[in-house]
Design an enzyme around this catalytic site. Structure first.
Site, mmCIF file in Angstrom:
data_model
loop_
_atom_site.group_PDB
_atom_site.id
_atom_site.type_symbol
_atom_site.label_atom_id
_atom_site.label_comp_id
_atom_site.label_asym_id
_atom_site.label_seq_id
_atom_site.Cartn_x
_atom_site.Cartn_y
_atom_site.Cartn_z
ATOM 1 N N LYS A 17 0.791 -1.225 0.000
ATOM 2 C CA LYS A 17 0.000 0.000 0.000
ATOM 3 C C LYS A 17 0.829 1.284 0.000
ATOM 4 O O LYS A 17 0.385 2.323 -0.485
ATOM 5 C CB LYS A 17 -0.957 -0.003 1.187
ATOM 6 C CG LYS A 17 -2.084 -1.008 0.982
ATOM 7 C CD LYS A 17 -3.280 -0.674 1.818
ATOM 8 C CE LYS A 17 -4.476 -1.526 1.428
ATOM 9 N NZ LYS A 17 -4.299 -2.942 1.834
ATOM 10 N N GLU A 37 -9.307 6.860 4.154
ATOM 11 C CA GLU A 37 -10.184 5.900 4.801
ATOM 12 C C GLU A 37 -9.356 4.647 5.060
ATOM 13 O O GLU A 37 -8.354 4.410 4.381
ATOM 14 C CB GLU A 37 -11.348 5.544 3.872
ATOM 15 C CG GLU A 37 -11.040 4.450 2.834
ATOM 16 C CD GLU A 37 -9.968 4.802 1.815
ATOM 17 O OE1 GLU A 37 -9.739 6.014 1.600
ATOM 18 O OE2 GLU A 37 -9.345 3.888 1.256
ATOM 19 N N SER A 62 1.512 -9.798 -1.121
ATOM 20 C CA SER A 62 1.190 -8.374 -0.977
ATOM 21 C C SER A 62 1.543 -7.788 0.378
ATOM 22 O O SER A 62 1.756 -6.583 0.498
ATOM 23 C CB SER A 62 -0.302 -8.151 -1.268
ATOM 24 O OG SER A 62 -1.101 -8.991 -0.458
HETATM 25 C C1 LIG Z 1 -5.228 -3.937 1.541
HETATM 26 C C2 LIG Z 1 -4.518 -5.198 1.231
HETATM 27 C C3 LIG Z 1 -4.917 -6.024 0.167
HETATM 28 C C4 LIG Z 1 -6.138 -5.769 -0.669
HETATM 29 O O1 LIG Z 1 -6.143 -4.601 -1.402
HETATM 30 P P1 LIG Z 1 -5.889 -4.548 -2.968
HETATM 31 O O2 LIG Z 1 -6.184 -3.143 -3.304
HETATM 32 O O3 LIG Z 1 -6.806 -5.520 -3.622
HETATM 33 O O4 LIG Z 1 -4.473 -4.912 -3.194
HETATM 34 C C5 LIG Z 1 -4.171 -7.151 -0.107
HETATM 35 N N1 LIG Z 1 -3.089 -7.476 0.635
HETATM 36 C C6 LIG Z 1 -2.672 -6.722 1.678
HETATM 37 C C7 LIG Z 1 -1.493 -7.141 2.454
HETATM 38 C C8 LIG Z 1 -3.374 -5.562 2.013
HETATM 39 O O5 LIG Z 1 -2.965 -4.817 3.042
#
Ligand SMILES: *Cc1c(COP(=O)(O)O)cnc(C)c1O
Length: 416
Positions: free
Chosen positions: A104, A126, A393
């Site tokens: 993020k 948000e 992610s």
């Molecule tokens: C917020 C988040 C997501 C989901 O958000 P996307 O916008 O779909 O990427 C996925 N993995 C992690 C670790 C997150 O913090």
């Protein structure tokens, strides 16, 4: 396998064709916002277009991504997991190693640089799980800007640690008690604040969602994931991957990985939504399973709503995937058949969570564990010469308590 070896070196600057000037990806996307926000959104779009081609902006972004955020992230060959699953070679794109623990921050950083260009002094955001709130509070501290984060009261309780992190970073966390007191209501409050304070304030939206230009802009700031992964796999294996896998909440980490590969016809892509307790229970957040076309919070896309158009409650073990709408570019890519969309249930995600922890010594975020669950299904069906890249992610530090409850029972002690 694709024979294309072209690389895209520039960071968000390479010009993808979509969306059009009105923010449409085919029939999806657009700008469904109150009249009072149109001027701000137009200003933002124009400034973004200028920044994209401004070498000074790109240089500052690249340097901060390198020195502050920790890019490039490794493309890690998960050797033991590959051996265990007995099929395709599995590579993990390690966004979990970034500052603040997830992808993020790529977007939060890009947007605060834009806010600075626009002369805005105040940042709002948000947050659901709190990850985007933490990323935003972090960059706001770094640039000395005032920061207000809207968060549902229920989420504040569930994610108390992230509330503390945001406050330590100097942000004000405002509790939202309307409705279900979760992410959707927090977005509404952030929009209301923005309408009121638009002259001084920039809204850092946290996923590839909302009105144009956000889905485009957020995607572009995350394209660095796919651009790096493409270079890294070409360098290491001298060919493109056969399959990309990523989890899909709003859709930012997945579009960031997928986008630079879209023209490589030989690269298959799978986006994984949150299947919660299973599609038939209705307790899930898989918009492409049983969802419908509608408009939510600025954009036209697939969402979960009842027959009267009321937005439905969603459920996922991972707060970051627990949202009723999916980013409009994903709706388009599904329609085109370019990306396949599936889901993983809570149980499957928790299984992936445990397996990666045990086999590779990496505790993944519960969101990312949905992608891992799909890798577990795909890898054994593929040949040993095939290559999968899975986007990791985020890291699982934030999820250990919750995961332990599921895995070891309420007491947190392992049941035998
Ligand atoms: C917020 C988040 C997501 C989901 O958000 P996307 O916008 O779909 O990427 C996925 N993995 C992690 C670790 C997150 O913090």
């Amino acid at each position: 396998m694709s024979d294309s070896t072209t690389t895209e070196m520039q960071m968000p600057a390479t010009a993808p064709v979509l969306p059009d000037a009105g923010g449409h990806f085919g029939s999806y996307g657009g700008m469904f916002v109150p009249e009072t926000l149109m001027a701000a959104l137009t200003e933002l779009t124009e400034e973004y277009e200028r920044a994209k081609v401004d070498p000074a902006f790109q240089l500052e972004l690249e340097q901060l991504l390198h020195d502050y955020v920790g890019r490039p992230t490794p493309l890690y060959f998960a050797e033991r997991w590959t051996e265990k699953l007995g099929g395709a070679k599995i590579f993990l794109k390690r966004e979990d190693l970034l500052h603040t623990g997830a992808h993020k921050i790529n977007n939060a950083l890009g947007q605060i640089l834009l806010a600075k260009r626009l002369g805005k002094k105040r940042i709002i955001a948000e947050t659901g799980a709190g990850q985007h709130g933490v990323a935003t509070a972090t960059v706001a501290a770094r640039f000395g800007m005032e920061c207000v984060v809207y968060m549902g009261a229920v989420d504040m309780e569930r994610q108390a640690l992230n509330v503390t992190r945001m406050r330590l970073l100097g942000a004000e966390v405002r509790a939202v008690t309307a409705g279900q007191a979760t992410l959707k209501e927090a977005v509404n409050e952030a929009m209301r604040d923005w309408v009121t304070n638009v002259r001084t304030t920039h809204y850092i939206l946290g996923s590839a969602l909302g009105s144009h230009p956000y889905p485009m802009m957020v995607r572009d700031f995350h394209r660095v994931i796919g651009i790096e992964a493409r270079l890294q796999i070409l360098e290491r294996e001298e060919r493109l991957p056969d399959l990309l896998v990523a989890c899909v909440g709003g859709g930012s980490n997945s579009i960031g990985l997928f986008h630079p590969f879209l023209k490589d016809a030989g690269v298959r892509m799978i986006g994984v939504e949150a299947g919660g307790h299973g599609i038939r229970t209705g307790e899930h957040a898989a918009r492409f399973q049983g969802g419908k076309l509608g408009v939510l919070q600025g954009t036209k896309t697939w969402l979960l709503a009842d027959d009267d158009g009321q937005i439905q409650l969603t459920h996922s073990v991972s707060a970051g995937l627990d949202y009723a709408a999916v980013g409009p570019e994903h709706a388009y890519l599904k329609e085109q058949g370019r990306v396949e969309y599936t889901y993983a249930t809570d149980d499957e995600a928790l299984d992936g969570f445990q397996e990666l922890s045990h086999v590779e010594g990496i505790i993944p975020a519960l969101e990312s564990s949905h992608a891992l669950a799909e890798v577990k299904k795909q890898a054994p069906k593929m040949s040993k010469d095939d290559i999968i890249i899975c986007n990791l992610s985020g890291r699982g530090d934030k999820d250990v308590e919750q995961a332990a409850k599921y895995i070891f029972g309420e007491s947190g002690k392992k049941e035998s």
